[in-house]
Structures are given as C-alpha cells and as structure tokens.
Design an enzyme around this catalytic site. Structure first.
Site, PDB file in Angstrom:
ATOM      1  N   ASP A  38       0.745  -1.060   0.068  1.00 61.38           N
ATOM      2  CA  ASP A  38      -0.189  -0.138  -0.078  1.00 61.38           C
ATOM      3  C   ASP A  38       0.853   1.320   0.014  1.00 61.38           C
ATOM      4  O   ASP A  38       1.808   1.336  -0.835  1.00 61.38           O
ATOM      5  CB  ASP A  38      -0.914  -0.007   1.301  1.00 61.38           C
ATOM      6  CG  ASP A  38      -2.367   0.347   0.803  1.00 61.38           C
ATOM      7  OD1 ASP A  38      -2.484   1.737   0.673  1.00 61.38           O
ATOM      8  OD2 ASP A  38      -3.182  -0.329   0.784  1.00 61.38           O
ATOM      9  N   HIS A  70      -3.941   5.399   3.474  1.00 64.55           N
ATOM     10  CA  HIS A  70      -4.557   4.421   3.244  1.00 64.55           C
ATOM     11  C   HIS A  70      -3.805   3.222   3.754  1.00 64.55           C
ATOM     12  O   HIS A  70      -4.281   2.570   4.392  1.00 64.55           O
ATOM     13  CB  HIS A  70      -4.985   4.442   1.648  1.00 64.55           C
ATOM     14  CG  HIS A  70      -5.647   3.329   1.231  1.00 64.55           C
ATOM     15  ND1 HIS A  70      -4.968   2.297   0.611  1.00 64.55           N
ATOM     16  CD2 HIS A  70      -6.999   3.274   1.081  1.00 64.55           C
ATOM     17  CE1 HIS A  70      -6.103   1.409   0.355  1.00 64.55           C
ATOM     18  NE2 HIS A  70      -7.227   2.208   0.447  1.00 64.55           N
ATOM     19  N   SER A  96     -11.967  -2.079  -0.407  1.00 67.69           N
ATOM     20  CA  SER A  96     -10.724  -1.609  -0.099  1.00 67.69           C
ATOM     21  C   SER A  96     -10.565  -2.016   1.442  1.00 67.69           C
ATOM     22  O   SER A  96      -9.444  -2.141   2.057  1.00 67.69           O
ATOM     23  CB  SER A  96     -10.235  -0.376  -0.360  1.00 67.69           C
ATOM     24  OG  SER A  96      -9.097   0.055   0.386  1.00 67.69           O
TER      25      SER A  96
END
Length: 1065
Positions: A201, A232, A397
C-alpha cells in the site's frame, strides 16, 4: 480458458456527479521494457543474456542500458530486468524474445491510483445532462489503465428510515474484529503470533502507537521515505494488526509494510514485481492488496501473482467498487488462486459499491466464474488514522483487510502450518461462510465471512479437493441466478456452468481419467446430456471444470425436474512421500428444470461473439458524456451490463439464449429473432452470406447500433504527457462499417453522424445518448425521425446545433416469401445498464412484436415522426479508421500487408457428451446442505462460550458528534477487552446461587413427614374481626397479633395472595 487476461478499473459513481482531479491518463513508458526471464539469475547473468540477444539483432547503433533499481530486492537474483531502449524496433524486440532464457518482453507501465473524490461544486444534475457547451480536449480520464484504491473516503451514517423530533439514538459501534468474534479466539490464546502478513500500500509511520510488531518497512518507490503520506496504508494495516483503539484481528502478527505507491498515487509494474519477489524471499504467509485494476494484458503482473500463490502466499484482494453494475470484477481478485472479497454493511446488505460477477475472461465462447469468493463488512469500518486515533472508511478496500486479518488470525490457530495454503484457506472460508438470504451468488459469492466456523473447519481439515460452487441447481432462486431464471429445453444452446476446482492437496494436480456423469434414473436424469471440459493441470492450487448441460431429444415435449451428479477425482503429488500421490474424489450434484421446446417466435438469440470488450484493446464507451468512465469493459453480456434487459424479456415470456460462436454455427430455423447490440467485431464473409439466407427463410434481425466517427475517434484518443504518446480507439461505440457490410444487401446503412437529445416517442420519454443515424433504408420501409443535437459538432468544434429530422428507427419486411423482418435503431444506451438514463424496453417489446409476429405497432406506423426513408446519396458512408489496430484483438481479422484480411472461418464448437453411468437410486432432495468439506466435524472443535453481539445504545448529547473517532484508548488490557463483558458472568453466577438455594429449601420441605393437626373448633368471626382487604394489599401495612389469625383466614380465601403475619411488640 485463461488466454484473455487483463485489468478493469473505474471510479465509483456517487450522486451527485463527481468531479475527479486526475493526472493525464497513464500508458506504457515507451522507452522502458520489462525483460522477463525463464528463471532467477544474478544481475551479471541477466546483463550478459540481454547483451547477447541484442548483439544478435545486428543493430550496432541501438542505444540501450539497464535501468538501476535501488530497492531491497536488488541484492538478490531476479527473474526480470528493466531496460531502457531508445527507438526500439519491432525486430530488436523479437530478437530479444528469441533468446532461450528470455520468456517475454513487455512495456514498462506507469499506473495511477485515486484515493480521494471531490463533490461537484455545481448544483446536482443528471450525470449525462448537458451543461451548456463542454470543451472536448484530450480525454482526461480517471479510470483507464490504473490500479485504483478501493476505498470510498470517510464513512457516513446510513439513513435509518425513521424521523423524529427527539434526539437520534445511534448504536455505539464496536470494532469489526469483535463483531466477527475474534475475541473468542483471543481468549483461547490465538492472536496471529508467528504469521507474516504483508501490506502492499502507501506505507506506515515508524512510531505509530497502534502497532507492536512491525517487522520490516520497505520502500519500492522513487520517493525517499517509508512513511504513509495518504493514510490508506495505515488504515489497512490497522484493520489487520492494530493493538489498541480501533483494534485489528491479529495484533501479534509480524507486519511487513511494502510501500509501492507514492504520495502522488503513482506506481510502476516493475515496483510490484520487485516487491512480490521480495515477499517470496521473506516467506510471507498472507498478502493484502486493497487495490484493483488496472493495466490491460499486464502479463508480468498476472504471472507474478500466480508465482506468489504457488509459493504458499495467501493473497487477499478487493473485488472492486464498481457496483451495483454486473460484470465489474477487478483483478487480481477475480483470479482463481486469489481470495476475492466483496463488501456488505452492518445490516448484512450487499454494499451498493461492491462489484458483481461474473468474470468476463471466458467470453464470448464460455461463461464466467463465480466471484467474489466471500463478502464481509466494508461500509463504515473503523481503522487506524495516519498518525494516531481512528477513522472510518467504506469500500471493498476495507473489506479486503478484514478478511486478510481474519486469515492471519486463523493461520495462527493451526498447529500444523503445512496444512495452511491458498487453497485450504479458501476452502475453509467458503465452506464456513453464512449465506445471505435473497442475494444471488454473483453478488455474495459463498456468503458472509464466519470467523468461528472457519476456525472449526480449519482445525478439523485434511487435504482434499473441493468445488466452487459445490453444486448446480438450476431451480434454486435467487441464489443460482441467472441459471434459475430460465428453464432448459431441447434444441437450446447448452447451459454452461464454470466451476472452480480448489486443490488443497498441493500446488499442482490433475484430474484422474475423466469426470463421470451419473444420472439418477428415478429423478429423470437420463433426460439431460452433460459434457465436461477441464484444466489439464491444476496450477497454482486451482483449475476450472466447465459443465455444459443440454436436454436429450426424448425430452423435447417433456416437463419436469432431472437430477444427476458428476464425479471428479483429483490427484496431487505427495510433498513428503517421494513418488506417492494424494487423491480426492468430489461429487458435483446437478438439478435442472426442463420444459417443452418453446415456439420459434418466443426464442431470441443474443449475438455475443461479435462483442469486444476492454481488455485488451481500447474500446470506448457508447455514451461520450461519460468521460470519467470511457472504456467498454463489462462484457456486453445479458448477465452483466444488459441484465435488466434480460430480466425484462424473461418477464415478457421470451426465452433468451447466447451465441458464443460465429453466425454459421446456429440453426436459424429454431429462432424468431437474432439480437445484435453494440457489436464491435468484424464479420466473416461466410457469416454475411448465411445471415442473408437465414433472413430469407424467416429469421428476423434487430440491430441496436452506436456512434462511429473517425474524426471523433481521433479526438478522444488518450495522451500520456510523460511519454508523449497517443493511443487511438480501435473502433467507435459500435463497428458501423462492419454492420453496414452485414445489412447492405437490403439497401440499409448507418451513418457516421453522432447525435444526442431528449424526445418523446409513442408517449414514452426517450434519451438518445451518442447514437448514430440511419443513412440508407428501403423506400417501402418505416422510418422514424427526431430532432436531436449534433454531438459530433460539439466534440470537434465546441459548437452546439440542433439537427431536424434525424432518422433513428427503421422497420422493414423483406420481400421474399416467408422472409423475416429487420429493425434498426441507432443507440444501445437505453437498454444498457452501464449509464442508462431512460430505458426503452417498451421499444424492444414493440420491435419483438414486429419481428416475431409481424405485428407492426400502430404507435410507430402511424407516428407523426414518420418520414420518407433516406437514400444515402447526400453523404458518404463511414469508412474504417486508417491505421487502426483492431486486428490485434479481433477473432476475425489477421495482420496482412496493407489492410488486414479475414482469417479462415473457424470450426464450430463441438461438445463431447459424457457417456452416462445411470444410478437406480433416489437423488438427494436438498442439494444445498451447508457446504461441508470431507471429514470435517464441527462438534470436535471445542470453543469457549460465544456471546452474541448486541450493540449498546445511548442518546447523543446536544452538539455531540456522531463520528466514531474516539481519542485515546477505549478498552483497557492487553487486547482492549471490555470490562463490561464480565458483568453478565457475575449476573449468571448470582442467579445460579439463588436458584440452588431455592432448590435445597424445596427439597427439605418435601422430605419432612407430614403431621396431622387436631381439628379445633374455632369461634365464629364477625365482620369487625376481619381486616380491610385493601389495607392488607397496601405495601408497608403490618398486622398485629390480634388480627393475625383473621388475616391468615382471609388470605386462604383469596387465591394468589401471600399472607405475612408480623407480630409487633
């Protein structure tokens, strides 16, 4: 079966319309190439192989050098090299691929990812409404060629459906790990210890307070930082392994952070390949990819995912945020060896954003597989903030790390870690999943994640093969939609069910002999024929089993249910026994509903063979207003983006079948209408000849076309500012020149005009979205025209003009005796689910009434919009775009000097029907027993007491925020267990003590011998002696000694009361 690989990505559509801030659309880096090798070699050996190959090219002036890659994997052998070649010729690239140690040469690809969205500052309006004149420059898309993050910004409260002036009561959310009862496994001492989990990520800060066991942080980008600049990656890592506040599933797991995206949301394929190689080297157990998309035909990426899982890495990936449209699965989650995860909300509803199946790799000849594999919470889930605290996000996600965290926790519970592999873990998850009612398998997969049942199955597991789905029941609705939506009959196209074989015995396997078809004679199993095709090798951990079902000739007029099963034996080499083999036999039950063959007029044949989709080529959207979603990527199938149309036709009594082969491969005498919608493919000359003959013999044809204009195609090409390279569309919304070749014999043709606008037809409101017009039509036909805006002029010159009398609809009866009818319409968006504003299903009904029954709708034949058919002499007909590359992706064309030429007509598909081995026994009545693996007994796995989750509820104070971000810790203790959890335990123990006391007293009272009391003559009582009854029932009133006798007599007469006599001194 898996030949057409690629990625699909788009940005979720919300209301109101979204304005996306996006960089220019990325493409391949024109001077950089990824050289893939057949094995792992040192840097020196790789350089020697490349030098040797390029010397053989004979181009001494060729400039090239190896691009240095400074990352943790650079010190180890690798299976690829990144090379900069200036002005590489096709011959030099082919020479590279001729080297015996070089497997493939592919362009380096730059990919973007969008994490944030921005609401439009304009007032809300329909997404395809016209807001004055728009400036059409180079197409700046947010969607093509990008691996996108599958999160939807911060969480929000969903409407409760109630309205009140009182303060709103809201449930105080618990953490997703506890909702899924991870605390039960924590209490047993399982916390993820010893399991290595990788997060690919945006990185993680070094001293984030939520994490206790970050084993390694690595950076694979060109930025000199390991920290997360977007948040994120931190959120995803927190869902998996946070130890406090927003608690993760496996706080003691080894966390490996791979920073593969920059703060500008940029990555390269080579970064992923290096990072994947390093993950294999570090023997990672679980890998989470909360990204989906992008690059089409990125073979190095797909190959490396297969290699990862072959090395026992359990990959968990988000299925995509492109729902509720069907056919929107993202890669790599749609691969058989990857656990693809969809999203639900906390009320167990499928999240609207969650992508739906089927997979589209297998089209047009086959049928897609079931995906997602499972679903779990992905809406309003809490995870770690970028620096501290918690935040809420929604998206698949989010659902992906929920499953990745659960998988990490589950892996830590297994004593024999050799039993844990990508197949066995997926088997445990799907066999334990809880099916959601009223939801089909292409939305929920096998159901909702059940952590405790998965633990029970995994701890009773022995290596074996299994199937997904585990049975075929064409009568079970809605779960088996679309199979259950239409019965089968003799003469129809075979029904294809694509089953995935999961092989938990080893990374590679095979099917022994051939699958066996065993029909149940008492259940009419001999009324169906079955053909089976399958993967010659099951690798890695999985393969396909394609089951084709057809009705036997003797059941042409029969109606009923038929049953049987297919037996499959899978063998794998034993890892610890040299030369030995493990085998597992699985049974696939089949149940179908058979009806008599419908009349020809009720049978509609959908042409799937001539529909092309992204990937691998650039096929633009049919509606040019959709600039944020410009690629035609949903498969154009009746069970994907034409699902609503299919459902409507079924409700009207039509039987819809799919043609996945050339027009030469079907019996036209069986069908009333051939339906061609949005066709991008070319036609074989033999197909054109056969269709003309079929229509002369009574077959009818309906064509829904779309725009095709070479000037507009050049205008909507993609431009990459980094490489200064353009990418041109290979066709328009439809391949109009090819359609014109098909229908020219009847004097018909479409134009290259491009029109849009609202109008009314037969009292129905209609919207024409980037459609074409009819340029030529027979003079005795019916033509309907409307006033529309010239969208082509708007795209090319940014000018607005209204064109009067644009021919958009034509009906024609062919002159031959018993000939069929033809209907043309210039726009397919009104029956396409992708961006439909106003449906035209009523028009499709009217056209089918015309083609199937020769009933001309009066609303069309007597319409005020009827005009004289155009002759086509005013403007030339559209020509194919010069220099297009359609031949690269076409099943019809092949490369040739000059213009591409048609390939030889392929042979029609031929199914080899299995020889039945009938069983004279009764079939099982219920095929869906909760999916159970062999030798798994849930009762053998002991669990502590499991308490059902009941959320606490409290009112919000005036001005208090409903957000979930709570500063500081909310639960003390090592794993933040709630003190309130002990209160029910003490209450239960107290109740047991009180109950025991009463039982003892009752036992003593029953054991005492009864004494007979002498009868005493009592004096007659007067009313003055009796106390007031109301007084006796009043709490706090006591009786003195004088009145106690009277009180006892009174209460003996009053049933249901208790007499308590208290003597006061």
């Amino acid at each position: 079966h898996l030949a057409d690989l690629g990625w699909r990505t788009r940005v979720t559509h919300l209301l109101p319309c979204l304005v996306f801030k996006t960089p220019s659309s990325p493409l391949s880096v024109s001077t950089e190439y990824i050289i893939g090798f057949t094995g792992y070699f040192s840097a020196k050996a790789r350089s020697l192989y490349i030098s040797s190959a390029l010397r053989n090219a004979g181009d001494g002036a060729l400039e090239w050098h190896i691009v240095p890659r400074e990352n943790p994997a650079s010190d180890f052998p690798s299976d690829f090299e990144l090379v900069h070649i200036r002005q590489a010729s096709p011959s030099s690239l082919l020479t590279l691929e001729d080297h015996p140690y070089i497997k493939r040469v592919t362009p380096q690809r730059k990919v973007f990812r969008m994490l944030k969205y921005f609401p439009s500052p304009e007032p809300a309006a329909p997404c395809n409404a016209t807001r004055g004149t728009q400036k059409w420059q180079s197409w700046q898309s947010s969607r093509p060629f990008r691996r996108t993050s599958l999160s939807l910004a911060s969480g929000f409260w969903h409407a409760t459906g109630r309205h009140s002036s009182r303060r709103l009561l809201r449930a105080i959310p618990r953490h997703v790990a506890q909702i899924l009862q991870a605390d039960v496994l924590w209490q047993m001492g399982h916390t993820g210890s010893g399991v290595k989990v990788a997060v690919f990520d945006t990185g993680l800060s070094e001293k984030h307070p939520h994490f206790k066991n970050v084993k390694e942080r690595t950076n694979w980008t060109n930025e000199k930082t390991l920290d997360d600049g977007l948040g994120h990656g931190t959120f995803v890592a927190g869902v998996i392994a946070s130890m406090r506040e927003c608690q993760g599933f496996a706080p003691d797991s080894e966390l490996h952070i791979f920073r593969v995206f920059t703060n500008n949301q940029v990555s390269y394929t080579s970064w992923f390949l290096d990072a994947f190689n390093y993950a294999i080297l570090k023997k990672i157990d679980v890998l989470n990819l909360s990204i989906g998309g992008p690059d089409f035909m990125d073979h190095p990426f797909v190959d490396k995912v297969w290699e990862l899982t072959a090395n026992r890495v359990i990959m968990v990936s988000a299925i995509g945020n492109d729902g509720p449209l069907y056919g929107t699965l993202n890669n790599p989650a749609d691969q058989m060896d990857v656990i693809g995860v969809g999203g639900i909300d906390f009320e167990d509803n499928i999240a609207r954003f969650s992508s739906r199946g089927m997979t589209t790799w297998e089209l047009p000849g086959g049928y897609g597989r079931v995906k997602p594999d499972i679903v779990t919470y992905g809406s309003g889930v809490r995870g770690s903030g970028m620096k501290e605290g918690c935040r809420s996000l929604s998206g698949t996600s989010v659902a992906s790390p929920v499953v990745a965290g659960a998988v990490t926790l589950l892996a830590s519970t297994v004593l024999n870690r050799e039993l844990v592999n990508p197949a066995s873990m997926k088997q445990a998850l799907i066999a334990s999943a809880r099916r959601l009612p009223g939801v089909n398998m292409f939305e929920q997969g096998h159901g909702k994640l059940d952590l405790i049942r998965a633990y029970q199955i995994l701890n009773s597991y022995r290596p074996q093969a299994s199937l997904s789905p585990s049975y075929i029941d064409l009568t079970e609705c809605p779960y088996m939609w679309p199979y259950c939506s239409q019965p089968i009959y003799y003469g129809g196209m075979p029904t294809i069910v694509n089953v995935t074989i999961l092989n938990g015995m080893g990374v590679t396997g095979r099917i022994v002999d051939k699958p066996i078809w065993q029909p149940y004679l008492p259940q009419n199993g001999d009324h169906i024929d079955v053909a089976v095709s399958y993967s010659p090798v099951l690798w890695p951990w999985a393969g396909y089993l394609a089951v084709s079902i057809s009705v036997a000739k003797k059941a042409a007029s029969w109606e009923g249910v038929a049953q049987g099963h297919v037996m499959v034996t899978v063998a794998s080499p034993a890892e610890n026994d040299v030369g030995g083999e493990l085998t597992s036999t699985v049974k696939l039950p089949i149940k179908v509903k058979i009806v008599p063959t419908p009349p020809r007029s009720k049978r509609v044949l959908w042409d799937q063979y001539h529909n092309l989709r992204y990937p691998p080529g650039y096929f633009p959207r049919d509606n040019l207003r959709m600039k944020n979603d410009p690629l035609d990527w949903n498969g154009d199938h009746i069970h994907t983006n034409f699902r609503d149309m299919y459902q409507h036709l079924r409700s009207m009594g039509y039987f819809v079948e799919v043609l996945g082969a050339p027009i030469t491969c079907f019996d036209a005498s069986q069908y009333g209408t051939l339906l061609m919608v949005d066709s991008e493919e070319e036609y074989f000359p033999e197909e054109i000849t056969k269709l003309r003959r079929d229509i002369d013999n009574g077959l009818s044809l309906i064509v829904f076309s779309d725009w095709y204009n070479t000037s507009v195609m050049r205008k909507v090409k993609f431009y990459d500012e980094n490489t200064r390279q353009w990418w041109m569309p290979d066709t328009g919304g439809a391949n109009v020149p090819a359609l014109n070749d098909l229908i020219s014999v009847w004097g018909m043709a479409f134009s290259d005009g491009l029109y849009e606008g609202d109008f009314t037809l037969a009292d129905h409101d209609m919207y024409y979205a980037s459609g074409c017009s009819i340029a030529r039509f027979p003079e005795d036909g019916i033509v309907i025209a409307k006033n529309l805006k010239d969208q082509g002029l708007e795209v090319l010159k940014q000018e607005t003009a209204v064109v009067e009398g644009v021919p958009i609809l034509g009906l024609y009866q062919t002159p031959s005796d018993g000939g069929g009818r033809i209907a043309l319409y210039g726009d397919s968006n009104c029956i396409d689910d992708s961006h439909r504003q106003k449906d035209c299903f009523w028009l499709l009904d009217a056209l089918l009434q015309y083609t199937s029954y020769s009933m001309t709708p009066p609303s069309l034949s007597h319409s005020h919009s009827r005009v004289a058919p155009p002759t086509g002499t005013e403007h030339p007909l559209p020509q194919r775009l010069e220099g297009n590359h359609l031949y690269r992706y076409s099943k019809v064309l092949e490369a040739h000097l000059g213009d591409p030429k048609p390939r030889p007509l392929p042979a029609c598909p031929h199914l080899s029907w299995a020889k039945p081995q009938p069983l004279n026994e009764t079939a099982p009545s219920n095929l869906w027993k909760h999916q159970k693996l062999l030798s798994v007994d849930l009762d053998k796995v002991a669990l502590p007491n499991v308490r059902a989750y009941r959320p606490q509820v409290r009112p919000l104070s005036p001005g208090e925020s409903g957000a979930w971000d709570i500063p500081g810790g909310i639960m003390p203790g090592r794993y933040n267990q709630e003190v309130g959890q002990t209160i029910p335990v003490f209450a239960f123990l107290g109740a047991m003590v009180v109950l025991s006391f009463f039982v003892v007293q009752l036992t003593k009272a029953k054991s005492k011998p009864k004494r007979r009391k002498p009868r005493i003559k009592r004096p007659t009582q007067t009313s003055d002696c009796l106390p007031d009854v109301n007084l006796l029932r009043t709490p706090g009133v006591f009786l003195d000694a004088e009145n106690s006798f009277c009180a006892s007599r009174l209460f003996k007469a009053v049933r249901g009361c208790l007499c308590v006599c208290v003597f006061v001194d």
